[in-house]
Design a protein around this motif. Sequence first.
Motif, short mmCIF file in Angstrom:
data_model
loop_
_atom_site.label_atom_id
_atom_site.label_comp_id
_atom_site.label_asym_id
_atom_site.label_seq_id
_atom_site.Cartn_x
_atom_site.Cartn_y
_atom_site.Cartn_z
N TYR A 177 0.98 -1.25 -0.08
CA TYR A 177 0.09 0.02 -0.15
C TYR A 177 0.93 1.27 -0.03
CZ TYR A 177 -4.19 -2.78 1.03
OH TYR A 177 -5.20 -3.86 0.99
N ILE A 178 2.24 1.23 0.39
CA ILE A 178 3.04 2.15 0.80
C ILE A 178 3.28 2.82 -1.05
CG2 ILE A 178 5.30 3.12 1.36
CD1 ILE A 178 3.25 2.53 3.70
N ASP A 179 3.21 1.82 -1.73
CA ASP A 179 3.59 2.24 -3.22
C ASP A 179 2.91 3.27 -4.02
OD1 ASP A 179 5.24 0.13 -2.88
OD2 ASP A 179 4.01 -1.31 -4.22
N ASN A 180 1.58 3.43 -3.26
CA ASN A 180 0.66 4.57 -3.82
C ASN A 180 0.48 5.71 -2.77
OD1 ASN A 180 -0.19 3.56 -6.30
ND2 ASN A 180 -0.85 1.81 -5.24
N LEU A 181 1.58 6.04 -1.96
CA LEU A 181 1.57 7.48 -1.31
C LEU A 181 1.33 8.48 -1.97
CD1 LEU A 181 4.61 6.61 1.30
CD2 LEU A 181 1.87 6.39 1.46
N GLN A 182 0.71 9.55 -1.46
CA GLN A 182 0.68 10.88 -2.34
C GLN A 182 1.82 11.73 -2.06
OE1 GLN A 182 -2.93 12.15 -3.72
NE2 GLN A 182 -2.34 10.33 -4.28
#
Length: 495
Positions: A459-464
């Motif tokens: 889920y960290i792959d899609n940080l803003q």
Amino acid sequence: MEPKKRQGFFSVFFRRDNIFPMIAGVSAGLYPLLFYYTNNYKMINSWGHLGYFVSIFILTPIVLFFIVNKVSKINFFKKLQPIALPFLNFFFFFSYLNVALYAGFSWIRTLIIFGVAVLLALLLRKFFIKIIGFQLILAVIGVFTLTPVVIKQLNYSKEWMTQPDNIEAAVFKKKPNIYYIQPDGYANFSELKKGHYNIDNADFETYLKESNFKSYPNFRSNYAATLPTNSAVFMMKHHYYNNGSDFTETIDARNVIVSDNSVLRILKNNGYRTFFLTEQPYFLTNKPKLGYDFCNFSTKEISFVTTGLGDPRDVIEPFKNYMETYSEGPNFFFVEIFNPGHITNTIDDSKGVEGERKHYIESLQESNKKLRLLTKNILENDPEALIIIMADHGGFVGMTNTSETYTKNTDPDFVNSIFSTILAIHWPNGEVPEFDNKLKTSVNLFRILTAYLSDKPSYIDNLQPDESYIIINFGVPQGIYKYLDNEGKVVFIKK
């Protein structure tokens, strides 16, 4: 001889000699109504508000003017007839404007308006028809002013809320009780020590450390106000002030924060009971549908005319009661306290740079007291809790008033005074995730927590982007500007 036909209520009510009083009533309330909606639309954008304000601003004066016009024709009141309608018109017009400007009632202002209305009725009664015409012209202008506000709302796109992955379907592998405490305007410990703040806050910093909280230096918000920050936090997405379509506050922010958002969906999908406790009903002024299971405010008790700010309501005792009553989790608490807050919004109320700083220090101490009470109670009853203390923005210390932020200023101390925010987390059992170094700005908080709770680092792959944005109205072309880049360095780039 045919019997005389009975006239119905509406045929009597709308007879020609009754039309003028009703027009006078409409003209007294129509422009103030449009003015109020134009300046407060996002706080009152519900059908209930529309019905209330139409009843108060339009229907009430129509009926009252109609009755007074009839009564003034009785011999006993005939001497007052020439000024009756002018007085009512002036009194209602300025009373409604008073409500529109101050979002509240004041006996002193009402008495002043009463006197002014009497004086104007005596002096200007011969020009009453022209004055009504002028009021109606103002109303036409008001329609043109309100129209773009409504169009922005109707064209509001929720596309920004779409998640880039399936994070809303996340399955938690661990389910501690989660306590998200938001002290308004609390700057980061790293910023409090320097810049315009220069405040000794070592006692509270030490308390958190001894209570096994981990603090995150140089943490910051992505936006400069409570509503835009929280709507981004709970959606885990940037909205960029609706991509610059609005230069006041984020469209539909209150509904996003308290009605439905990605964070609430994730929590509910994982069986969490949800609580929203706040000292002020600021998020509830438009009476949104509550997505939380429990709240210390009912939307029914919130006035239709309000700023959502006033005397703070205690959250400590209700919080304790909820914890005791619902001791079996998993529970999620969002607790909002309004200390330390930020400096004053207007120059007229300002105590000057140093005076505002001193007030901030006093309020900071009050905030520390509340945070101690809340965290001690949690740790005594729920030692394995996940506790997050994160502010919505900084305290704006170093300015005379917050409106200075609308003018370009790239001084690092100035910019960081706006965006620097506290982040301190009590991780369950002291187990800090290895990717907590990704915690840099508020928009990514719950995405990182979801990755931690679900044991799914992907889920960290899609940080803003860890960028901070602000509205600038003066000194440069009006627009949304990036003030801090991904590394926290001051920039100035138009969005």
